[in-house]
Write a protein that holds these residues in place. Sequence first.
Motif, short mmCIF file in Angstrom:
data_model
loop_
_atom_site.label_atom_id
_atom_site.label_comp_id
_atom_site.label_asym_id
_atom_site.label_seq_id
_atom_site.Cartn_x
_atom_site.Cartn_y
_atom_site.Cartn_z
N ALA A 15 -18.81 -15.22 13.09
CA ALA A 15 -17.67 -14.60 12.42
C ALA A 15 -17.82 -13.09 12.32
O ALA A 15 -18.87 -12.58 11.95
CB ALA A 15 -17.49 -15.20 11.03
N GLN A 16 -16.77 -12.41 12.69
CA GLN A 16 -16.67 -10.96 12.56
C GLN A 16 -15.50 -10.70 11.61
O GLN A 16 -14.36 -11.03 11.94
CB GLN A 16 -16.39 -10.31 13.92
CG GLN A 16 -17.48 -10.54 14.94
CD GLN A 16 -18.78 -9.85 14.54
OE1 GLN A 16 -18.78 -8.69 14.14
NE2 GLN A 16 -19.87 -10.57 14.64
N CYS A 17 -15.79 -10.14 10.45
CA CYS A 17 -14.76 -9.94 9.44
C CYS A 17 -14.63 -8.46 9.12
O CYS A 17 -15.60 -7.70 9.21
CB CYS A 17 -15.11 -10.71 8.17
SG CYS A 17 -15.33 -12.49 8.41
N SER A 18 -13.42 -8.08 8.71
CA SER A 18 -13.19 -6.68 8.33
C SER A 18 -12.09 -6.62 7.28
O SER A 18 -11.24 -7.51 7.19
CB SER A 18 -12.80 -5.85 9.55
OG SER A 18 -11.59 -6.33 10.11
N ALA A 19 -12.14 -5.56 6.51
CA ALA A 19 -11.17 -5.36 5.44
C ALA A 19 -10.44 -4.05 5.64
O ALA A 19 -11.02 -3.08 6.13
CB ALA A 19 -11.87 -5.36 4.09
N SER A 20 -9.19 -4.04 5.27
CA SER A 20 -8.41 -2.81 5.23
C SER A 20 -7.62 -2.84 3.93
O SER A 20 -7.69 -3.79 3.17
CB SER A 20 -7.49 -2.70 6.44
OG SER A 20 -6.47 -3.68 6.36
N ARG A 21 -6.85 -1.82 3.71
CA ARG A 21 -6.08 -1.73 2.47
C ARG A 21 -5.14 -2.92 2.29
O ARG A 21 -5.02 -3.46 1.21
CB ARG A 21 -5.29 -0.42 2.45
CG ARG A 21 -4.66 -0.15 1.12
CD ARG A 21 -4.04 1.24 1.10
NE ARG A 21 -2.85 1.19 0.28
CZ ARG A 21 -1.62 1.23 0.73
NH1 ARG A 21 -1.38 1.40 2.00
NH2 ARG A 21 -0.61 1.15 -0.08
N GLY A 22 -4.51 -3.37 3.37
CA GLY A 22 -3.50 -4.41 3.24
C GLY A 22 -3.90 -5.78 3.74
O GLY A 22 -3.15 -6.74 3.56
N GLY A 71 -3.97 -6.15 -3.90
CA GLY A 71 -4.35 -4.74 -3.90
C GLY A 71 -5.81 -4.42 -3.64
O GLY A 71 -6.13 -3.28 -3.37
N GLY A 72 -6.71 -5.39 -3.70
CA GLY A 72 -8.13 -5.08 -3.60
C GLY A 72 -8.82 -5.57 -2.34
O GLY A 72 -10.04 -5.65 -2.31
#
Length: 148
Positions: A68-75, A47-48
């Motif tokens: 490195a290219q990183c990204s976050a989303s809800r899921g 969930g986080g």
Amino acid sequence: MNRIRLVATATALAAASLGALLPCSAYADDAPSPCTSLKRIVAAAPGGLASLTPDDGKGVAQPYGDDAQCSASRGSYQCTWTPHHDAGSNADALQAVAADVASCLPDATHDQNSPGRQHFYLGAKGKRTDITLTPTGANKLRLVVSGK
């Protein structure tokens, strides 16, 4: 006695001067380890994941690539990078990162091991965290951590 103080003072000054002249150095210990990064990402799942930053995943890639290219989303949380030339083929680099996942997360189940895809999961159905490694394009790797 004065001579001893003079030598001690001269030695201390020389050491301080040398320290001031040397550039600050980065050591291998300064870079985040793959295990630290993987554990941080997995701990945020399911969930986080959106709370993670782009820098949270760079430690996974750093032993193998610098872009490195990183990204976050809800899921999900994902990183893409180009393996160093000395890492061998994309398949070799993929295997090396999968070995890191296996050693850093011993509770993970490694249910797919192929040159085109590595897949692990942690947790029971309904609260499962998936870790997928795939080649992307001719010379990039992608890590995706997703929670269900």
